[in-house]
Design a protein around this motif. Sequence first.
Motif, PDB file in Angstrom:
ATOM      1  N   LEU A  75      45.695  42.584  38.144  1.00  0.00           N
ATOM      2  CA  LEU A  75      46.404  42.564  39.419  1.00  0.00           C
ATOM      3  C   LEU A  75      47.449  41.455  39.399  1.00  0.00           C
ATOM      4  O   LEU A  75      47.174  40.359  38.915  1.00  0.00           O
ATOM      5  CB  LEU A  75      45.421  42.325  40.569  1.00  0.00           C
ATOM      6  N   PRO A  76      48.642  41.693  39.905  1.00  0.00           N
ATOM      7  CA  PRO A  76      49.675  40.650  39.904  1.00  0.00           C
ATOM      8  C   PRO A  76      49.311  39.490  40.821  1.00  0.00           C
ATOM      9  O   PRO A  76      48.829  39.691  41.942  1.00  0.00           O
ATOM     10  CB  PRO A  76      50.928  41.383  40.394  1.00  0.00           C
ATOM     11  N   TRP A  77      49.524  38.292  40.316  1.00  0.00           N
ATOM     12  CA  TRP A  77      49.285  37.096  41.118  1.00  0.00           C
ATOM     13  C   TRP A  77      50.584  36.766  41.850  1.00  0.00           C
ATOM     14  O   TRP A  77      51.435  36.039  41.344  1.00  0.00           O
ATOM     15  CB  TRP A  77      48.846  35.936  40.222  1.00  0.00           C
ATOM     16  N   ASN A  78      50.716  37.346  43.040  1.00  0.00           N
ATOM     17  CA  ASN A  78      51.947  37.172  43.806  1.00  0.00           C
ATOM     18  C   ASN A  78      51.642  37.259  45.305  1.00  0.00           C
ATOM     19  O   ASN A  78      50.486  37.135  45.711  1.00  0.00           O
ATOM     20  CB  ASN A  78      52.987  38.218  43.386  1.00  0.00           C
ATOM     21  N   MET A  79      52.641  37.488  46.108  1.00  0.00           N
ATOM     22  CA  MET A  79      52.480  37.513  47.555  1.00  0.00           C
ATOM     23  C   MET A  79      52.193  38.914  48.091  1.00  0.00           C
ATOM     24  O   MET A  79      52.097  39.108  49.306  1.00  0.00           O
ATOM     25  CB  MET A  79      53.745  36.962  48.224  1.00  0.00           C
ATOM     26  N   THR A  80      52.042  39.888  47.226  1.00  0.00           N
ATOM     27  CA  THR A  80      51.743  41.252  47.664  1.00  0.00           C
ATOM     28  C   THR A  80      50.244  41.419  47.882  1.00  0.00           C
ATOM     29  O   THR A  80      49.454  41.183  46.954  1.00  0.00           O
ATOM     30  CB  THR A  80      52.222  42.280  46.624  1.00  0.00           C
ATOM     31  N   PRO A  81      49.807  41.822  49.080  1.00  0.00           N
ATOM     32  CA  PRO A  81      48.377  41.981  49.338  1.00  0.00           C
ATOM     33  C   PRO A  81      47.724  43.009  48.403  1.00  0.00           C
ATOM     34  O   PRO A  81      48.338  44.022  48.047  1.00  0.00           O
ATOM     35  CB  PRO A  81      48.328  42.461  50.790  1.00  0.00           C
ATOM     36  N   THR A  82      46.520  42.740  48.025  1.00  0.00           N
ATOM     37  CA  THR A  82      45.756  43.681  47.206  1.00  0.00           C
ATOM     38  C   THR A  82      45.203  44.791  48.098  1.00  0.00           C
ATOM     39  O   THR A  82      45.241  44.702  49.333  1.00  0.00           O
ATOM     40  CB  THR A  82      44.569  42.983  46.525  1.00  0.00           C
ATOM     41  N   VAL A  83      44.664  45.809  47.485  1.00  0.00           N
ATOM     42  CA  VAL A  83      43.857  46.779  48.222  1.00  0.00           C
ATOM     43  C   VAL A  83      42.439  46.219  48.290  1.00  0.00           C
ATOM     44  O   VAL A  83      42.113  45.222  47.629  1.00  0.00           O
ATOM     45  CB  VAL A  83      43.843  48.151  47.514  1.00  0.00           C
ATOM     46  N   ALA A  84      41.588  46.836  49.090  1.00  0.00           N
ATOM     47  CA  ALA A  84      40.193  46.409  49.167  1.00  0.00           C
ATOM     48  C   ALA A  84      39.517  46.610  47.805  1.00  0.00           C
ATOM     49  O   ALA A  84      39.814  47.564  47.085  1.00  0.00           O
ATOM     50  CB  ALA A  84      39.459  47.189  50.239  1.00  0.00           C
ATOM     51  N   ILE A  85      38.656  45.673  47.448  1.00  0.00           N
ATOM     52  CA  ILE A  85      37.938  45.740  46.174  1.00  0.00           C
ATOM     53  C   ILE A  85      36.459  45.985  46.456  1.00  0.00           C
ATOM     54  O   ILE A  85      35.831  45.246  47.225  1.00  0.00           O
ATOM     55  CB  ILE A  85      38.118  44.439  45.373  1.00  0.00           C
ATOM     56  N   ASN A  86      35.914  47.031  45.857  1.00  0.00           N
ATOM     57  CA  ASN A  86      34.497  47.367  46.031  1.00  0.00           C
ATOM     58  C   ASN A  86      33.860  47.593  44.667  1.00  0.00           C
ATOM     59  O   ASN A  86      34.216  48.541  43.960  1.00  0.00           O
ATOM     60  CB  ASN A  86      34.346  48.638  46.889  1.00  0.00           C
ATOM     61  N   HIS A  87      32.953  46.725  44.296  1.00  0.00           N
ATOM     62  CA  HIS A  87      32.216  46.854  43.039  1.00  0.00           C
ATOM     63  C   HIS A  87      30.758  47.168  43.337  1.00  0.00           C
ATOM     64  O   HIS A  87      30.108  46.453  44.106  1.00  0.00           O
ATOM     65  CB  HIS A  87      32.285  45.560  42.233  1.00  0.00           C
ATOM     66  N   VAL A  88      30.237  48.208  42.719  1.00  0.00           N
ATOM     67  CA  VAL A  88      28.814  48.538  42.833  1.00  0.00           C
ATOM     68  C   VAL A  88      28.230  48.577  41.432  1.00  0.00           C
ATOM     69  O   VAL A  88      28.581  49.447  40.620  1.00  0.00           O
ATOM     70  CB  VAL A  88      28.588  49.882  43.548  1.00  0.00           C
ATOM     71  N   ASN A  89      27.363  47.637  41.135  1.00  0.00           N
ATOM     72  CA  ASN A  89      26.698  47.567  39.830  1.00  0.00           C
ATOM     73  C   ASN A  89      25.272  48.086  40.007  1.00  0.00           C
ATOM     74  O   ASN A  89      24.479  47.500  40.746  1.00  0.00           O
ATOM     75  CB  ASN A  89      26.675  46.122  39.330  1.00  0.00           C
TER      76      ASN A  89
END
Length: 251
Positions: free
Chosen positions: A192-206
């Motif tokens: 993911l770019p380290w910048n000022m653009t917001p990410t999308v939601a991150i959901n990890h299920v292990n």
Amino acid sequence: MAQQKGIIKLRGTIGDITFYKTKDGHLAREKGGLDAKRIANDPAFQRTRENGSEFGRAGKAGKTLRLSLRTLLLNSSDSRMVSRLTQSMIKVIQADTTSIRGLRNVIDGEAELLNGFDFNINSTLGSCLFVPYVKNIDRVSGELSITIAPFVPSTMISAPSGTTHFKIISGGSEVDFEAETFVSASKETAPLPWNMTPTVAINHVNTVTANSIKPLFLALGMEFYQEVNGQMYALKNGAYNPLALVAVSGL
């Protein structure tokens, strides 16, 4: 223990002096100590034998936990992580109020004491990631999950100089410390770019074994990269990558 000085550094044994190299430099020490047979049989060393037994058990438990998270630890640990984890495992074992000294173990101890353990003391999770996250261990389903709402990377992540991209990584482990076996799963985002653009939601299920009766561990971390001509390169071989246990469920 003495430190070697001078141009020529020795290794090996000369007489009663052993010369060796460590991370702290070239050292020397005098041979000696108690006879192994006496320590193994003399009643005066009962406490020593008990402590040694529990130390060995802590070392094996730490190794099993490390192996269960190996895919994450390859790029996210410091040089003294093994000894630090062993010391933490000793505290877990010492919390066992059921077994007698020398036979205390992780299962009857307090595995939850490992919650918050940072595998890379040079770059802790709390000093890098400032975005809130939801962690959850569901024993019934066997799902160990991490949820992170959208956030602005450059304001919510403290990244090392040269960073252009990062990954969020996570892992879940079900560990059988007695059998020295485990079931594990891991997840990671794309770079993911380290910048000022917001990410999308991150959901990890292990996902591990449903209805498990073994201790469960959930780890969260990051990996930092620099993009050069379209290729991603890990920054300083992962020296700045944090990874920590963020939830632990023992039985």
